[in-house]
Design an enzyme around this catalytic site. Structure first.
Site, PDB file in Angstrom:
ATOM      1  N   SER A  82      13.542  28.680  59.729  1.00 19.79           N
ATOM      2  CA  SER A  82      14.824  28.564  59.022  1.00 19.79           C
ATOM      3  C   SER A  82      15.965  29.056  59.899  1.00 19.79           C
ATOM      4  CB  SER A  82      14.746  29.431  57.759  1.00 19.79           C
ATOM      5  OG  SER A  82      16.033  29.729  57.252  1.00 19.79           O
TER       6      SER A  82
ATOM      7  N   TYR B  58      13.927  36.559  52.192  1.00 17.78           N
ATOM      8  CA  TYR B  58      13.704  35.261  52.849  1.00 17.78           C
ATOM      9  C   TYR B  58      13.936  35.369  54.348  1.00 17.78           C
ATOM     10  CZ  TYR B  58      14.280  30.178  53.498  1.00 17.78           C
ATOM     11  OH  TYR B  58      14.167  28.868  53.913  1.00 17.78           O
TER      12      TYR B  58
HETATM   13  P1  NAP Z   1      11.205  23.208  47.948  1.00 19.52           P
HETATM   14  O1  NAP Z   1      11.947  21.991  47.607  1.00 19.52           O
HETATM   15  O2  NAP Z   1      11.383  24.426  47.115  1.00 19.52           O
HETATM   16  O3  NAP Z   1       9.637  22.886  48.092  1.00 19.52           O
HETATM   17  C1  NAP Z   1       8.775  23.940  48.420  1.00 19.52           C
HETATM   18  C2  NAP Z   1       7.410  23.484  48.019  1.00 19.52           C
HETATM   19  O4  NAP Z   1       6.486  24.564  48.224  1.00 19.52           O
HETATM   20  C3  NAP Z   1       7.373  23.134  46.522  1.00 19.52           C
HETATM   21  O5  NAP Z   1       6.545  22.025  46.296  1.00 19.52           O
HETATM   22  C4  NAP Z   1       6.758  24.402  45.960  1.00 19.52           C
HETATM   23  O6  NAP Z   1       6.111  24.236  44.728  1.00 19.52           O
HETATM   24  C5  NAP Z   1       5.739  24.731  47.025  1.00 19.52           C
HETATM   25  N1  NAP Z   1       5.229  26.098  46.856  1.00 19.52           N
HETATM   26  C6  NAP Z   1       5.932  27.201  46.558  1.00 19.52           C
HETATM   27  N2  NAP Z   1       5.104  28.245  46.461  1.00 19.52           N
HETATM   28  C7  NAP Z   1       3.848  27.790  46.679  1.00 19.52           C
HETATM   29  C8  NAP Z   1       2.551  28.389  46.711  1.00 19.52           C
HETATM   30  N3  NAP Z   1       2.378  29.697  46.479  1.00 19.52           N
HETATM   31  N4  NAP Z   1       1.482  27.612  46.961  1.00 19.52           N
HETATM   32  C9  NAP Z   1       1.639  26.281  47.177  1.00 19.52           C
HETATM   33  N5  NAP Z   1       2.834  25.643  47.177  1.00 19.52           N
HETATM   34  C10 NAP Z   1       3.919  26.410  46.929  1.00 19.52           C
HETATM   35  O7  NAP Z   1      11.553  23.623  49.424  1.00 19.52           O
HETATM   36  P2  NAP Z   1      12.118  22.752  50.630  1.00 19.52           P
HETATM   37  O8  NAP Z   1      13.589  22.871  50.635  1.00 19.52           O
HETATM   38  O9  NAP Z   1      11.435  21.416  50.703  1.00 19.52           O
HETATM   39  O10 NAP Z   1      11.573  23.692  51.794  1.00 19.52           O
HETATM   40  C11 NAP Z   1      10.296  23.528  52.342  1.00 19.52           C
HETATM   41  C12 NAP Z   1      10.205  24.576  53.426  1.00 19.52           C
HETATM   42  O11 NAP Z   1      11.347  24.466  54.292  1.00 19.52           O
HETATM   43  C13 NAP Z   1      10.241  25.995  52.877  1.00 19.52           C
HETATM   44  O12 NAP Z   1       9.399  26.818  53.668  1.00 19.52           O
HETATM   45  C14 NAP Z   1      11.706  26.416  53.092  1.00 19.52           C
HETATM   46  O13 NAP Z   1      11.826  27.825  53.216  1.00 19.52           O
HETATM   47  C15 NAP Z   1      12.002  25.726  54.364  1.00 19.52           C
HETATM   48  N6  NAP Z   1      13.414  25.472  54.646  1.00 19.52           N
HETATM   49  C16 NAP Z   1      14.188  24.789  53.753  1.00 19.52           C
HETATM   50  C17 NAP Z   1      15.517  24.508  54.120  1.00 19.52           C
HETATM   51  C18 NAP Z   1      16.454  23.752  53.208  1.00 19.52           C
HETATM   52  O14 NAP Z   1      17.656  23.762  53.504  1.00 19.52           O
HETATM   53  N7  NAP Z   1      15.976  23.120  52.159  1.00 19.52           N
HETATM   54  C19 NAP Z   1      16.024  24.915  55.344  1.00 19.52           C
HETATM   55  C20 NAP Z   1      15.189  25.658  56.195  1.00 19.52           C
HETATM   56  C21 NAP Z   1      13.881  25.909  55.836  1.00 19.52           C
HETATM   57  P3  NAP Z   1       6.997  24.551  43.425  1.00 19.52           P
HETATM   58  O15 NAP Z   1       7.674  23.274  43.099  1.00 19.52           O
HETATM   59  O16 NAP Z   1       6.022  25.010  42.389  1.00 19.52           O
HETATM   60  O17 NAP Z   1       7.979  25.666  43.790  1.00 19.52           O
HETATM   61  C1  GCO Z   2      20.309  29.908  51.714  1.00 19.17           C
HETATM   62  C2  GCO Z   2      19.543  28.630  51.962  1.00 19.17           C
HETATM   63  C3  GCO Z   2      18.930  28.671  53.347  1.00 19.17           C
HETATM   64  C4  GCO Z   2      18.143  27.413  53.575  1.00 19.17           C
HETATM   65  C5  GCO Z   2      17.515  27.411  54.911  1.00 19.17           C
HETATM   66  C6  GCO Z   2      18.507  27.454  56.028  1.00 19.17           C
HETATM   67  O1  GCO Z   2      20.328  30.345  50.549  1.00 19.17           O
HETATM   68  O2  GCO Z   2      20.873  30.427  52.678  1.00 19.17           O
HETATM   69  O3  GCO Z   2      18.552  28.436  50.992  1.00 19.17           O
HETATM   70  O4  GCO Z   2      18.130  29.788  53.489  1.00 19.17           O
HETATM   71  O5  GCO Z   2      17.124  27.278  52.645  1.00 19.17           O
HETATM   72  O6  GCO Z   2      16.528  28.370  55.053  1.00 19.17           O
HETATM   73  O7  GCO Z   2      17.816  27.222  57.233  1.00 19.17           O
END
Ligand code: NAP
Ligand code: GCO
Length: 259
Positions: free
Chosen positions: A144, A157
């Site tokens: 992230s 986080y």
């Molecule tokens: P999301 O939409 O919240 O999806 C996360 C997925 O992980 C959901 O299907 C969730 O299930 C599942 N999950 C949560 N806890 C779990 C567990 N204990 N066991 C199995 N599955 C579990 O997140 P996303 O935005 O696609 O993000 C995916 C990854 O990218 C995460 O690691 C997040 O931190 C990272 N990330 C996201 C962003 C962003 O801007 N979106 C940026 C940087 C990094 P539920 O639906 O039940 O919660």
């Molecule tokens: C926040 C956002 C970010 C993104 C992502 C950025 O609240 O700042 O959720 O943390 O999820 O991780 O890279």
């Protein structure tokens, strides 16, 4: 010829019923991989299988809480029996709790660390022995911006994602000699359910992120497909311990001067 293909490879993407994990799985499938994914309950897994079918992918879906080591070990065994040894692991499952640190319960802090850091350890530990036997493996940890930066309300986080960056480097260090490459992808701010609260109409964070991103837009999950395919393919066999930031330039940019 540089090989970006994933034909014959078995990929496990955790938490991939939707969101970033789903997009990465789609990309892997287009590159030839067989897709396995898990999610936390049957309803989400069923939703995911349907979503994959709608884009022509026959994915193998499993219910598994990635924080539960026994369940993870059973998942990996089941995939090895039903599909094959896992060649590519993407530790994607993650949660966030946006709470000012001094108001955050220790139990909430621990829960975020458990899913976002302990679970990638657990799942990686479960797949590495077979990767060693097979003579190759790819592990991609979804890090992230918070692997590098802090901000208000995301202490747990950021601690987890900072730790995940170093876990990535340590797996690379410890298992590189077995032809296992462990790298990270650090997405910028991406349009998924996880960031939906930050993107509601008029939310100040929305314009803030646009001003901090040279690309002047939120990322889309499809922006992550190519970088993930690269790190999952033989094209990256000498890339190890690297965090590839896919952030539209956020980490390089001081931010647009307010008009
Ligand atoms: P999301 O939409 O919240 O999806 C996360 C997925 O992980 C959901 O299907 C969730 O299930 C599942 N999950 C949560 N806890 C779990 C567990 N204990 N066991 C199995 N599955 C579990 O997140 P996303 O935005 O696609 O993000 C995916 C990854 O990218 C995460 O690691 C997040 O931190 C990272 N990330 C996201 C962003 C962003 O801007 N979106 C940026 C940087 C990094 P539920 O639906 O039940 O919660
Ligand atoms: C926040 C956002 C970010 C993104 C992502 C950025 O609240 O700042 O959720 O943390 O999820 O991780 O890279």
């Amino acid at each position: 010829m540089i090989n970006f293909r994933l034909d014959g490879k078995v990929a496990l993407i955790t938490g991939a019923s939707y969101g970033i994990g789903f997009a990465i799985a789609k990309g892997f499938s287009e590159a030839g991989a067989t897709i396995c994914f898990n999610d936390i309950n049957q309803e989400l897994v069923d939703k995911g299988i349907k979503a994959y079918e709608e884009v022509g992918i026959k994915a193998h879906g499993y219910v598994c809480d990635v924080t539960n080591e026994e369940a993870v070990n059973a998942l990996v065994k089941k995939i090895e029996e039903e599909v094959g040894v896992i060649d590519i692991l993407v530790n994607n499952a993650g949660i966030i709790k946006r709470i000012p640190m001094i108001e955050m319960a220790a139990s909430d802090f621990r829960k975020v660390i458990d899913v976002d850091l302990n679970a990638p350890f657990i799942v990686s530990k479960a797949v590495i022995p077979s990767m060693i036997k097979k003579g190759h493996g790819k592990i991609i940890n979804i890090c992230s911006m918070m692997s590098e930066l802090g901000r208000e309300t995301v202490s747990a986080y950021a601690a987890a994602k900072g730790g995940l960056k170093m876990l990535t480097r340590n797996i690379a260090s410890e298992y590189g000699e077995y032809n296992i490459q462990c790298n990270g992808i650090g997405p910028g701010y991406i349009e998924t359910p996880q960031t939906a609260p930050l993107r509601v109409e008029g939310h100040p964070f929305n314009s803030f992120i646009i001003s901090k991103t040279p690309a002047a837009r939120w990322g889309k999950t499809d922006d992550l497909m190519g970088p993930a395919i690269f790190l999952a393919s033989d094209a990256s066999n000498f890339v190890n311990g690297h965090i590839l930031y896919v952030d539209g330039g956020i980490l390089a940019y001081i931010g647009k001067q307010p008009k």
